[in-house]
Design an enzyme around this catalytic site. Structure first.
Site, PDB file in Angstrom:
ATOM      1  N   LEU A 149       0.859  -1.176   0.000  1.00  0.00           N
ATOM      2  CA  LEU A 149       0.000   0.000   0.000  1.00  0.00           C
ATOM      3  C   LEU A 149       0.897   1.228   0.000  1.00  0.00           C
ATOM      4  O   LEU A 149       1.985   1.206   0.585  1.00  0.00           O
ATOM      5  CB  LEU A 149      -0.911   0.032   1.237  1.00  0.00           C
ATOM      6  CG  LEU A 149      -1.968  -1.064   1.385  1.00  0.00           C
ATOM      7  CD1 LEU A 149      -2.736  -0.864   2.689  1.00  0.00           C
ATOM      8  CD2 LEU A 149      -2.926  -1.086   0.203  1.00  0.00           C
ATOM      9  N   ASP A 150       0.439   2.301  -0.637  1.00  0.00           N
ATOM     10  CA  ASP A 150       1.194   3.550  -0.598  1.00  0.00           C
ATOM     11  C   ASP A 150       1.323   4.038   0.840  1.00  0.00           C
ATOM     12  O   ASP A 150       0.521   3.686   1.710  1.00  0.00           O
ATOM     13  CB  ASP A 150       0.499   4.620  -1.441  1.00  0.00           C
ATOM     14  CG  ASP A 150       0.454   4.260  -2.916  1.00  0.00           C
ATOM     15  OD1 ASP A 150       1.343   3.514  -3.365  1.00  0.00           O
ATOM     16  OD2 ASP A 150      -0.463   4.729  -3.614  1.00  0.00           O
ATOM     17  N   ARG A 151       2.315   4.887   1.078  1.00  0.00           N
ATOM     18  CA  ARG A 151       2.596   5.372   2.433  1.00  0.00           C
ATOM     19  C   ARG A 151       1.335   5.906   3.123  1.00  0.00           C
ATOM     20  O   ARG A 151       1.097   5.614   4.302  1.00  0.00           O
ATOM     21  CB  ARG A 151       3.663   6.464   2.385  1.00  0.00           C
ATOM     22  CG  ARG A 151       4.056   6.993   3.761  1.00  0.00           C
ATOM     23  CD  ARG A 151       4.817   8.308   3.654  1.00  0.00           C
ATOM     24  NE  ARG A 151       6.121   8.131   3.058  1.00  0.00           N
ATOM     25  CZ  ARG A 151       7.257   7.921   3.751  1.00  0.00           C
ATOM     26  NH1 ARG A 151       7.199   7.833   5.078  1.00  0.00           N
ATOM     27  NH2 ARG A 151       8.407   7.794   3.123  1.00  0.00           N
ATOM     28  N   ARG A 186      -5.673   5.570  -7.751  1.00  0.00           N
ATOM     29  CA  ARG A 186      -5.418   7.010  -7.781  1.00  0.00           C
ATOM     30  C   ARG A 186      -5.361   7.533  -9.220  1.00  0.00           C
ATOM     31  O   ARG A 186      -5.939   8.575  -9.551  1.00  0.00           O
ATOM     32  CB  ARG A 186      -4.119   7.318  -7.036  1.00  0.00           C
ATOM     33  CG  ARG A 186      -4.151   6.890  -5.578  1.00  0.00           C
ATOM     34  CD  ARG A 186      -2.771   6.915  -4.939  1.00  0.00           C
ATOM     35  NE  ARG A 186      -2.241   8.273  -4.841  1.00  0.00           N
ATOM     36  CZ  ARG A 186      -1.021   8.553  -4.417  1.00  0.00           C
ATOM     37  NH1 ARG A 186      -0.196   7.583  -4.057  1.00  0.00           N
ATOM     38  NH2 ARG A 186      -0.630   9.813  -4.341  1.00  0.00           N
TER      39      ARG A 186
END
Length: 299
Positions: free
Chosen positions: A138-140, A238
């Site tokens: 997962l992204d930060r 996104r």
């Protein structure tokens, strides 16, 4: 790593039944062993068939045999104590609920405070000699569920080739405005942005990327979406929502409104996984975090 398998040759190499096969074929085709893991077993591990040590290069197995593989695991990660939100754990896998602001594994200069560092400390504290084997990332600033394998061959089985059939993720997100249809599919290839090593764009030259969405609710000029990934490209949700003219709230990289939220409003809410080694399945949910609830429903 110390794992044991009961040999079944049904369906191996596309045949209905085989009298015997090399142990290499059994481990590669039915147990998820990658080429690299097989080499580690062959050169640095111990292989037993029915309790007796054998040579990996010449051993054969038959239905009903018991195969045990022993490979020492080490890690280059630092073990960092930190609180972890563990939602599920068994001898094969562990599911954690990741907070915002945390990387899944060390990169970009952060080598000590990632989910991998914390999980390695948890393993050591609980007497588990295991390395960090994440199945996905997962992204930060994306929150939610992360699946981590406890065995490298399981990680390989869940991430390579047809691994997608064993693993399914769902997300919730908040956008400004409304999607053109209440539910639909975004099928747009994704490629690297030519001027960035981080940003992605929709491009005919990119890799196939498919996202399914469904509108759950609308309020105050915003929409709450349920999203399911058919593919797992970097920044897929996104990029796809930005391409539709509705970037995630708080997503400054793709044009989202940051006046009310300083991170992308994206949460991995549901995870389903089937263990290809055992056939057992799990289904785990995670509550939507407070900052996203406040964003849509208010305080």
């Amino acid at each position: 790593m110390n794992v044991t398998y009961k040999v079944s040759l049904a369906g191996l190499s596309g045949e209905k039944a085989l009298a015997s096969v090399s142990v290499r074929a059994f481990l590669r085709q039915k147990c998820g062993f990658s080429h690299g893991l097989w080499r580690r077993l062959k050169w640095n591990g111990t292989l037993l068939v029915n309790g007796e040590e054998v040579r990996a290069t010449t051993a054969v197995v038959r239905d009903g045999d018991v195969v045990t593989c022993r490979i020492a695991e080490s890690s280059s990660l630092a073990a960092t104590p930190m609180p972890l939100d563990i939602r599920y754990e068994d001898e094969y896998m562990i599911v954690l609920n990741k907070p915002a602001g945390m990387l899944v594994h060390p990169t970009g200069g952060d080598y000590d405070n990632t989910l991998g560092n914390g999980l390695l400390h948890y393993y050591r504290r609980t007497g588990q000699e295991i390395d960090f084997h994440p199945v996905h990332r997962l992204d930060r600033d994306t929150t939610g569920l992360v699946l981590v394998a406890k065995q490298p061959q399981l990680q390989n089985a869940l991430t390579q080739g047809n691994g997608g059939k064993f693993f399914h993720r769902s997300y919730v997100a908040v956008i400004e405005g409304e999607m053109p249809l209440p539910a639909g599919t975004i099928d747009l290839p994704i490629a690297r942005h030519p001027d960035s090593i981080i940003q992605r764009i929709c491009s005919p030259e990119g890799q196939v990327a498919v996202t399914h969405y469904r509108t759950l609710a609308r309020r105050g000029g915003r929409s709450l979406l349920w999203l399911e990934l058919e593919t797992g490209r970097t920044h897929q949700i996104r990029v796809h929502l930005a391409a539709m003219g509705h970037p995630l709230l708080g997503d400054d990289l793709y044009g989202g409104d940051t006046s009310v939220m300083k991170r992308q409003a994206l949460h991995a809410v549901h995870l389903e996984a089937e263990n290809p080694l055992t056939g057992e399945s799990i289904s785990i949910y995670s509550d939507v975090p407070q900052d996203m609830r406040d964003l849509f429903w208010g305080h």
